[in-house]
Design an enzyme around this catalytic site. Sequence first.
Site, mmCIF file in Angstrom:
data_model
loop_
_atom_site.group_PDB
_atom_site.id
_atom_site.type_symbol
_atom_site.label_atom_id
_atom_site.label_comp_id
_atom_site.label_asym_id
_atom_site.label_seq_id
_atom_site.Cartn_x
_atom_site.Cartn_y
_atom_site.Cartn_z
ATOM 1 N N GLY A 1 0.112 1.608 -5.128
ATOM 2 C CA GLY A 1 -0.745 1.802 -3.963
ATOM 3 C C GLY A 1 -1.061 3.263 -3.719
ATOM 4 O O GLY A 1 -2.210 3.628 -3.424
ATOM 5 N N ASN B 1 3.204 -8.377 -10.185
ATOM 6 C CA ASN B 1 3.732 -9.295 -11.202
ATOM 7 C C ASN B 1 4.727 -10.310 -10.647
ATOM 8 O O ASN B 1 5.392 -10.027 -9.652
ATOM 9 C CB ASN B 1 4.397 -8.472 -12.311
ATOM 10 C CG ASN B 1 3.373 -7.754 -13.157
ATOM 11 O OD1 ASN B 1 2.350 -8.318 -13.513
ATOM 12 N ND2 ASN B 1 3.633 -6.486 -13.466
ATOM 13 N N ALA C 1 0.801 -1.231 0.000
ATOM 14 C CA ALA C 1 0.000 0.000 0.000
ATOM 15 C C ALA C 1 0.829 1.274 0.000
ATOM 16 O O ALA C 1 0.325 2.338 -0.376
ATOM 17 C CB ALA C 1 -0.949 -0.005 1.199
ATOM 18 N N ALA C 2 2.094 1.198 0.412
ATOM 19 C CA ALA C 2 2.943 2.389 0.406
ATOM 20 C C ALA C 2 3.731 2.535 -0.893
ATOM 21 O O ALA C 2 4.464 3.506 -1.066
ATOM 22 C CB ALA C 2 3.917 2.354 1.586
ATOM 23 N N GLN D 1 -0.109 -14.926 1.744
ATOM 24 C CA GLN D 1 -1.327 -14.131 1.604
ATOM 25 C C GLN D 1 -2.525 -15.004 1.250
ATOM 26 O O GLN D 1 -3.637 -14.770 1.734
ATOM 27 C CB GLN D 1 -1.108 -13.026 0.578
ATOM 28 C CG GLN D 1 -0.118 -11.972 1.080
ATOM 29 C CD GLN D 1 0.156 -10.866 0.088
ATOM 30 O OE1 GLN D 1 -0.414 -10.830 -0.999
ATOM 31 N NE2 GLN D 1 1.039 -9.954 0.450
ATOM 32 N N ARG E 1 14.435 -15.703 -13.768
ATOM 33 C CA ARG E 1 12.981 -15.821 -13.677
ATOM 34 C C ARG E 1 12.564 -16.725 -12.516
ATOM 35 O O ARG E 1 11.622 -16.442 -11.785
ATOM 36 C CB ARG E 1 12.448 -16.366 -15.003
ATOM 37 C CG ARG E 1 10.945 -16.498 -15.073
ATOM 38 C CD ARG E 1 10.528 -16.598 -16.545
ATOM 39 N NE ARG E 1 9.421 -17.510 -16.719
ATOM 40 C CZ ARG E 1 9.544 -18.814 -16.939
ATOM 41 N NH1 ARG E 1 10.745 -19.357 -16.983
ATOM 42 N NH2 ARG E 1 8.489 -19.568 -17.117
ATOM 43 N N THR F 1 -2.578 -7.700 -8.887
ATOM 44 C CA THR F 1 -1.908 -6.753 -9.776
ATOM 45 C C THR F 1 -0.399 -6.974 -9.789
ATOM 46 O O THR F 1 0.258 -6.769 -10.805
ATOM 47 C CB THR F 1 -2.230 -5.309 -9.344
ATOM 48 O OG1 THR F 1 -3.635 -5.078 -9.497
ATOM 49 C CG2 THR F 1 -1.468 -4.279 -10.162
ATOM 50 N N GLN G 1 4.226 2.719 -5.241
ATOM 51 C CA GLN G 1 3.769 3.703 -6.222
ATOM 52 C C GLN G 1 2.355 3.422 -6.721
ATOM 53 O O GLN G 1 1.538 4.338 -6.829
ATOM 54 C CB GLN G 1 4.744 3.743 -7.399
ATOM 55 C CG GLN G 1 6.083 4.375 -7.051
ATOM 56 C CD GLN G 1 5.935 5.838 -6.636
ATOM 57 O OE1 GLN G 1 5.353 6.634 -7.352
ATOM 58 N NE2 GLN G 1 6.444 6.174 -5.466
ATOM 59 N N HIS H 1 -0.105 -11.861 -18.660
ATOM 60 C CA HIS H 1 0.255 -10.445 -18.576
ATOM 61 C C HIS H 1 1.776 -10.359 -18.702
ATOM 62 O O HIS H 1 2.512 -10.261 -17.723
ATOM 63 C CB HIS H 1 -0.217 -9.840 -17.254
ATOM 64 C CG HIS H 1 0.247 -8.423 -17.059
ATOM 65 N ND1 HIS H 1 -0.130 -7.398 -17.886
ATOM 66 C CD2 HIS H 1 1.076 -7.875 -16.139
ATOM 67 C CE1 HIS H 1 0.441 -6.274 -17.487
ATOM 68 N NE2 HIS H 1 1.183 -6.544 -16.425
#
Length: 329
Positions: free
Chosen positions: A18, A132, A13-14, A113, A99, A130, A16, A188
């Site tokens: 977010g 990646n 959340a802190a 999470q 990778r 969101t 860019q 994506h």
Amino acid sequence: MSPRPLKVAVTGAAGQIGYSLLFRLASGSLLGLDRPIELRLLEIEPALKALEGVVMELDDCAFLLLAGVEIGADPNKVFDGVNLALLVGARPRGPGMERGDLLEANGAIFTAQGKALNAVAAADIRVGVTGNPANTNALIAMTNAPDIPRERFSALTRLDHNRAIAQLATKTGSAVTDIRKMTIWGNHSATQYPDVFHAEIGGKNAAEVVGDQAWIEDYFIPTVAKRGAAIIDARGASSAASAASATIDAARDWLLGTPEGNWVSMAVVSDGSYGVPEGLISSFPVTTTDGDWTIVRGLGIDDFSRGRIDKSTAELADERMAVKQLGLI
């Protein structure tokens, strides 16, 4: 009596994205001006001080719809009772990282999470990823949340979808509102396939309106697929505001429904449709109603499109195999 606040968790959340996302959420961009929002913000311990500063700014905006803000570093506390989780935070690829290293680093994050969401999220939870590599991060979170229906997880390809619409509008001198039924297939990543052959401009087939197959193959597809790298090259930082905007677009349409006669692109768990291996999180054309999505059926796929879709889904299958070998799923 005012409606019950929607509890929205945002990770990273802190960061860019977010920072661009939170003020949009708090001002009503997600569900409109009659539904309060309660923000639950997750960060790593070293970033909590910066997050406190962001919360100070949220307070200073005196948003009418912001019913409360909680912050923390423990997903089991931050995710407690949340209705929508926007998993934005992810480990970026650093110098010398292969990778597999990136998948492993993010695997630990999204495993934890997923388990936390499984344990404490609300029964109606929806999870949008969101951060990646978004498709495979979503796969990891989904696999580690066995009690949450698989259809409740989605990875963000709406940014690619929006980029494709913008490029098509510029090429044809159209308004973005004239363009419908755009589709992003696959991952994506640079292998994604933005498909104009089922899109419409003013009700006419978009590929026919463009009338230039070379432009579609040589300019449009690579420009959309590599737009993120072009933005980094131009501004010295990755796309944040556009990613935040697309995150809201995707969540809003998921929760409130797609317009009649149109569809959107979402990366969702495959049921084998269009030859995409079952269980992969791959982008499809979908319609949504009341928080549920349905893959659009019956679209014709020509040889050109088939090759592009297969290339991207092969990459997704490789990523799935890599995280399986790492013991993450």
